[in-house]
Design a protein around this motif. Structure first.
Motif, PDB file in Angstrom:
ATOM      1  N   PRO A 155      10.469  -4.830  22.642  1.00  0.00           N
ATOM      2  CA  PRO A 155      10.695  -6.036  21.825  1.00  0.00           C
ATOM      3  C   PRO A 155      11.651  -5.805  20.669  1.00  0.00           C
ATOM      4  O   PRO A 155      12.433  -6.682  20.316  1.00  0.00           O
ATOM      5  CB  PRO A 155       9.294  -6.396  21.327  1.00  0.00           C
ATOM      6  CG  PRO A 155       8.353  -5.771  22.307  1.00  0.00           C
ATOM      7  CD  PRO A 155       9.028  -4.520  22.768  1.00  0.00           C
ATOM      8  N   VAL A 156      11.605  -4.616  20.036  1.00  0.00           N
ATOM      9  CA  VAL A 156      12.502  -4.261  18.941  1.00  0.00           C
ATOM     10  C   VAL A 156      12.950  -2.821  19.159  1.00  0.00           C
ATOM     11  O   VAL A 156      12.129  -1.911  19.247  1.00  0.00           O
ATOM     12  CB  VAL A 156      11.829  -4.407  17.563  1.00  0.00           C
ATOM     13  CG1 VAL A 156      12.804  -3.999  16.463  1.00  0.00           C
ATOM     14  CG2 VAL A 156      11.349  -5.828  17.342  1.00  0.00           C
ATOM     15  N   HIS A 157      14.265  -2.626  19.239  1.00  0.00           N
ATOM     16  CA  HIS A 157      14.816  -1.281  19.422  1.00  0.00           C
ATOM     17  C   HIS A 157      15.492  -0.834  18.127  1.00  0.00           C
ATOM     18  O   HIS A 157      16.379  -1.520  17.611  1.00  0.00           O
ATOM     19  CB  HIS A 157      15.830  -1.268  20.569  1.00  0.00           C
ATOM     20  CG  HIS A 157      16.421   0.089  20.824  1.00  0.00           C
ATOM     21  ND1 HIS A 157      15.787   1.047  21.564  1.00  0.00           N
ATOM     22  CD2 HIS A 157      17.595   0.645  20.403  1.00  0.00           C
ATOM     23  CE1 HIS A 157      16.530   2.135  21.608  1.00  0.00           C
ATOM     24  NE2 HIS A 157      17.634   1.920  20.906  1.00  0.00           N
ATOM     25  N   VAL A 158      15.069   0.311  17.597  1.00  0.00           N
ATOM     26  CA  VAL A 158      15.561   0.813  16.310  1.00  0.00           C
ATOM     27  C   VAL A 158      16.151   2.201  16.510  1.00  0.00           C
ATOM     28  O   VAL A 158      15.538   3.070  17.136  1.00  0.00           O
ATOM     29  CB  VAL A 158      14.443   0.861  15.253  1.00  0.00           C
ATOM     30  CG1 VAL A 158      14.985   1.395  13.929  1.00  0.00           C
ATOM     31  CG2 VAL A 158      13.823  -0.511  15.058  1.00  0.00           C
ATOM     32  N   ASP A 159      17.365   2.409  15.961  1.00  0.00           N
ATOM     33  CA  ASP A 159      17.994   3.725  15.894  1.00  0.00           C
ATOM     34  C   ASP A 159      18.290   4.034  14.430  1.00  0.00           C
ATOM     35  O   ASP A 159      18.747   3.155  13.692  1.00  0.00           O
ATOM     36  CB  ASP A 159      19.298   3.766  16.687  1.00  0.00           C
ATOM     37  CG  ASP A 159      19.064   3.702  18.191  1.00  0.00           C
ATOM     38  OD1 ASP A 159      18.097   4.334  18.653  1.00  0.00           O
ATOM     39  OD2 ASP A 159      19.840   3.014  18.883  1.00  0.00           O
ATOM     40  N   VAL A 200      19.261  -2.171  14.465  1.00  0.00           N
ATOM     41  CA  VAL A 200      18.125  -2.853  15.102  1.00  0.00           C
ATOM     42  C   VAL A 200      18.671  -3.815  16.144  1.00  0.00           C
ATOM     43  O   VAL A 200      19.570  -4.612  15.857  1.00  0.00           O
ATOM     44  CB  VAL A 200      17.273  -3.622  14.069  1.00  0.00           C
ATOM     45  CG1 VAL A 200      16.117  -4.324  14.759  1.00  0.00           C
ATOM     46  CG2 VAL A 200      16.765  -2.673  12.988  1.00  0.00           C
ATOM     47  N   ASP A 201      18.124  -3.734  17.369  1.00  0.00           N
ATOM     48  CA  ASP A 201      18.475  -4.652  18.449  1.00  0.00           C
ATOM     49  C   ASP A 201      17.215  -5.411  18.862  1.00  0.00           C
ATOM     50  O   ASP A 201      16.182  -4.781  19.170  1.00  0.00           O
ATOM     51  CB  ASP A 201      19.043  -3.901  19.643  1.00  0.00           C
ATOM     52  CG  ASP A 201      20.375  -3.254  19.336  1.00  0.00           C
ATOM     53  OD1 ASP A 201      21.392  -3.966  19.376  1.00  0.00           O
ATOM     54  OD2 ASP A 201      20.399  -2.041  19.054  1.00  0.00           O
ATOM     55  N   VAL A 202      17.315  -6.721  18.884  1.00  0.00           N
ATOM     56  CA  VAL A 202      16.173  -7.573  19.218  1.00  0.00           C
ATOM     57  C   VAL A 202      16.578  -8.523  20.340  1.00  0.00           C
ATOM     58  O   VAL A 202      17.497  -9.342  20.165  1.00  0.00           O
ATOM     59  CB  VAL A 202      15.700  -8.380  18.002  1.00  0.00           C
ATOM     60  CG1 VAL A 202      14.520  -9.282  18.384  1.00  0.00           C
ATOM     61  CG2 VAL A 202      15.321  -7.453  16.855  1.00  0.00           C
TER      62      VAL A 202
END
Length: 306
Positions: free
Chosen positions: A179-183, A201-203
């Motif tokens: 659901p939420v991708h964080v680097d 952040v990619d949502v």
């Protein structure tokens, strides 16, 4: 202070279909029951030959290219693009300042080396003046490709020295599984008291639309040295100049040259302070992608005395 807003637009088609009529000498008419042993003079045909080929997604598959990505990219992250790539074969960097370092490929620089972001020419003045910063945030880049030889023809014929293509995620290329991708990346360097960090952040808002935001911050002090600031040859020139000025009675100039030759510890006016922010959105489908991004690159850096 240099503030550079950048707006990027990207559209890609994953497949290209081209209908070609078969050459006349390669076609024959279908024989019928009455003319099984003769050929007709009419070689025209309505049949089509369809050729389908995807766009090149990884340019390092071509000869004469190098790529920096993953853990190696994280370990080599520095203030500017040139510093990251300087250890690659055939690559060096301009050295006006830690805040302004542009790649030099096979001895070529300036307009003869293209610096790209996602295959699009970067918008800055570093190609015309070596003391200008490259407006690429290395803390949020996920892949850097160095192109030499025939691979450079993909971006025109001016960059005879080569091209450097930085790939970021400001226009997403895939829908994240979560659901939420964080680097995130945090770094520290002792030589200049370098504190830096970046995060993205990619949502996925639907099964085809992805929203992206990222930002970074870097603050470094003047770079420390292990001894004298000037190289031995330059320091010898300053000392000779100081002695010459003193012999001619120009004691003020001699004192100034002597003080410069004796400088050690930190390189004055070599500090860097940079922050970036960006946002983007992309529509991702099996037939192609469409995206839009906007970014701000703000940097304040010094140029040490020559």
């Amino acid at each position: 202070m240099k503030t550079v807003p950048v707006c990027a637009f990207s559209a890609s088609i994953t497949a290209l279909s081209l209908a070609l009529a078969a050459p006349a000498y390669a076609q024959q008419s279908s024989p019928d029951s009455s003319t099984t042993d003769t050929k007709t003079d009419d070689f025209h045909s309505a049949d089509e030959i369809v050729v389908t080929a995807p766009y090149v997604e990884r340019l390092d598959l071509l000869s004469g290219t190098s790529a920096v990505t993953g853990d190696i990219l994280a370990e080599k992250t520095r203030a500017q693009l040139g510093d990251i790539l300087a250890s690659l074969p055939g690559v060096s960097a301009t050295s006006f300042s830690p805040g302004a370092s542009r790649p030099v490929l096979r001895g070529y620089q300036g307009n003869r080396v293209a610096v790209l972001t996602d295959g699009i020419g970067n918008i800055d003045a570093s190609n015309t003046s070596a003391d200008h910063a490259v407006t690429i945030d290395t803390l949020t880049v996920e892949r850097i490709e160095v192109l030499r030889g025939p691979a450079v023809l993909l971006f025109g014929g001016q960059a005879v020295g080569g091209a450097v293509n930085a790939l970021d995620k400001r226009i997403p290329r895939a829908v994240p599984d979560e659901p939420v991708h964080v680097d995130a990346l945090v770094a520290y360097g002792r030589a200049a008291q370098d504190y830096s960090g970046g995060a993205s952040v990619d949502v996925p808002v639907s099964d085809r639309i992805v929203v992206h935001v990222d930002g970074s911050y870097r603050n470094t002090d003047d770079t420390r040295t292990g001894g004298y600031i000037f190289a031995p040859s330059l320091r010898a020139e300053l000392l000779d100049f100081a002695a010459e000025e003193a012999s001619e009675g120009h004691f003020e100039e001699a004192t100034e040259a002597q003080e410069r030759a004796d400088q050690r510890g930190r390189i004055p006016n070599s500090a860097v302070k940079t922050w970036t922010a960006a946002g983007g959105i992309a529509f991702i489908d099996d037939g192609g992608n469409l995206g839009l991004s906007y970014s701000i690159y703000d940097t304040n850096y010094g140029i040490p005395a020559r």
